[in-house]
Design a protein around this motif. Structure first.
Motif, PDB file in Angstrom:
ATOM      1  N   GLY A 131       0.820  -1.209   0.000  1.00  0.00           N
ATOM      2  CA  GLY A 131       0.000   0.000   0.000  1.00  0.00           C
ATOM      3  C   GLY A 131       0.852   1.257   0.000  1.00  0.00           C
ATOM      4  N   ALA A 132       1.944   1.228   0.759  1.00  0.00           N
ATOM      5  CA  ALA A 132       2.845   2.384   0.786  1.00  0.00           C
ATOM      6  C   ALA A 132       3.497   2.599  -0.571  1.00  0.00           C
ATOM      7  CB  ALA A 132       3.908   2.194   1.869  1.00  0.00           C
ATOM      8  N   SER A 133       3.803   1.510  -1.271  1.00  0.00           N
ATOM      9  CA  SER A 133       4.408   1.667  -2.603  1.00  0.00           C
ATOM     10  C   SER A 133       3.410   2.230  -3.612  1.00  0.00           C
ATOM     11  CB  SER A 133       4.966   0.329  -3.096  1.00  0.00           C
ATOM     12  OG  SER A 133       3.921  -0.553  -3.430  1.00  0.00           O
ATOM     13  N   LEU A 134       2.118   2.036  -3.372  1.00  0.00           N
ATOM     14  CA  LEU A 134       1.109   2.626  -4.252  1.00  0.00           C
ATOM     15  C   LEU A 134       0.894   4.107  -3.942  1.00  0.00           C
ATOM     16  CD1 LEU A 134      -1.587  -0.200  -4.313  1.00  0.00           C
ATOM     17  CD2 LEU A 134       0.115   0.325  -6.051  1.00  0.00           C
ATOM     18  N   VAL A 135       0.995   4.474  -2.670  1.00  0.00           N
ATOM     19  CA  VAL A 135       0.737   5.856  -2.263  1.00  0.00           C
ATOM     20  C   VAL A 135       1.948   6.746  -2.516  1.00  0.00           C
ATOM     21  CG1 VAL A 135       0.234   7.323  -0.257  1.00  0.00           C
ATOM     22  CG2 VAL A 135      -0.994   5.176  -0.560  1.00  0.00           C
ATOM     23  N   PHE A 136       3.139   6.252  -2.210  1.00  0.00           N
ATOM     24  CA  PHE A 136       4.355   7.056  -2.329  1.00  0.00           C
ATOM     25  C   PHE A 136       5.128   6.648  -3.585  1.00  0.00           C
ATOM     26  CE2 PHE A 136       3.332   6.797   2.176  1.00  0.00           C
ATOM     27  CZ  PHE A 136       3.298   8.137   2.506  1.00  0.00           C
ATOM     28  N   LYS A 137       5.406   7.611  -4.439  1.00  0.00           N
ATOM     29  CA  LYS A 137       6.092   7.313  -5.695  1.00  0.00           C
ATOM     30  C   LYS A 137       7.562   6.986  -5.492  1.00  0.00           C
ATOM     31  CE  LYS A 137       2.924  10.107  -8.215  1.00  0.00           C
ATOM     32  NZ  LYS A 137       2.510  10.512  -9.470  1.00  0.00           N
ATOM     33  N   GLY A 138       8.119   7.316  -4.338  1.00  0.00           N
ATOM     34  CA  GLY A 138       9.532   7.073  -4.087  1.00  0.00           C
ATOM     35  C   GLY A 138       9.842   5.672  -3.579  1.00  0.00           C
ATOM     36  N   ILE A 139       8.824   4.832  -3.439  1.00  0.00           N
ATOM     37  CA  ILE A 139       9.026   3.453  -2.977  1.00  0.00           C
ATOM     38  C   ILE A 139       8.707   2.516  -4.125  1.00  0.00           C
ATOM     39  CG2 ILE A 139       8.249   1.678  -1.368  1.00  0.00           C
ATOM     40  CD1 ILE A 139       7.610   3.836   0.602  1.00  0.00           C
ATOM     41  N   ARG A 140       9.659   1.639  -4.429  1.00  0.00           N
ATOM     42  CA  ARG A 140       9.473   0.690  -5.540  1.00  0.00           C
ATOM     43  C   ARG A 140       9.953  -0.696  -5.149  1.00  0.00           C
ATOM     44  NH1 ARG A 140      11.675   5.094  -8.240  1.00  0.00           N
ATOM     45  NH2 ARG A 140      10.125   6.271  -9.393  1.00  0.00           N
ATOM     46  N   PHE A 141       9.228  -1.687  -5.627  1.00  0.00           N
ATOM     47  CA  PHE A 141       9.615  -3.094  -5.491  1.00  0.00           C
ATOM     48  C   PHE A 141       9.761  -3.666  -6.883  1.00  0.00           C
ATOM     49  CE2 PHE A 141       7.285  -2.194  -1.583  1.00  0.00           C
ATOM     50  CZ  PHE A 141       8.172  -2.661  -0.642  1.00  0.00           C
ATOM     51  N   SER A 142      10.851  -4.388  -7.102  1.00  0.00           N
ATOM     52  CA  SER A 142      11.078  -4.941  -8.435  1.00  0.00           C
ATOM     53  C   SER A 142      10.211  -6.165  -8.703  1.00  0.00           C
ATOM     54  CB  SER A 142      12.558  -5.295  -8.624  1.00  0.00           C
ATOM     55  OG  SER A 142      12.946  -6.293  -7.697  1.00  0.00           O
ATOM     56  N   SER A 143       9.817  -6.878  -7.654  1.00  0.00           N
ATOM     57  CA  SER A 143       8.987  -8.075  -7.836  1.00  0.00           C
ATOM     58  C   SER A 143       8.199  -8.351  -6.560  1.00  0.00           C
ATOM     59  CB  SER A 143       9.861  -9.287  -8.190  1.00  0.00           C
ATOM     60  OG  SER A 143      10.694  -9.616  -7.093  1.00  0.00           O
TER      61      SER A 143
END
Length: 136
Positions: free
Chosen positions: A21-33
């Protein structure tokens, strides 16, 4: 031995959903998989269980001076530490980690209140049939 396993998996899932959820809200957080997300959730849970109490104890004077607000900085630093350790998990900066850790904490609290409480059902004592009751 496996009594606490259900609670562990519930908390792990809640942490993973909160990170997602945090990766959807904040553009600075990314997961490669997805596997990176799951490993990050596991490592974040480990860091919160082992490193966080130690850091809170070591910074207790600063935490008391700031009326507990320094714990938010500790949470952000732990999130940044997990991002450094796990390949494929990136955070753009401290403030992203700060607000994301706040978001993750609130979301985990909300999801944890909806989850079944495995700990209380596991540790509930069975009724004692041999207990005597006093009646007047």
């Amino acid at each position: 031995m496996f009594d606490n396993l259900l609670g562990f998996f519930i908390h792990w899932g809640i942490t993973a959903v909160s990170l997602w959820g945090a990766s959807l809200v904040f553009k600075g957080i990314r997961f490669s998989s997805t596997s990176t997300l799951i490993i990050s959730a596991l490592l974040l849970g480990f860091a919160n269980a082992v490193l966080r109490p130690l850091l809170v104890f070591l910074t207790l004077p600063l935490t008391l001076l700031t009326l507990g607000l320094f714990v938010l900085v500790i949470n952000a630093l732990l999130l940044m530490l997990v991002a450094k350790v796990v390949k494929g998990f990136t955070i753009s900066g401290f403030w992203t980690a700060f607000f994301a850790s706040l978001f993750i904490s609130i979301m985990s609290l909300a999801l944890g209140s909806l989850a079944p409480n495995a700990e209380t059902t596991i540790y509930r004592l069975p009724p004692n049939p041999s207990a005597q009751t006093i009646s007047a």
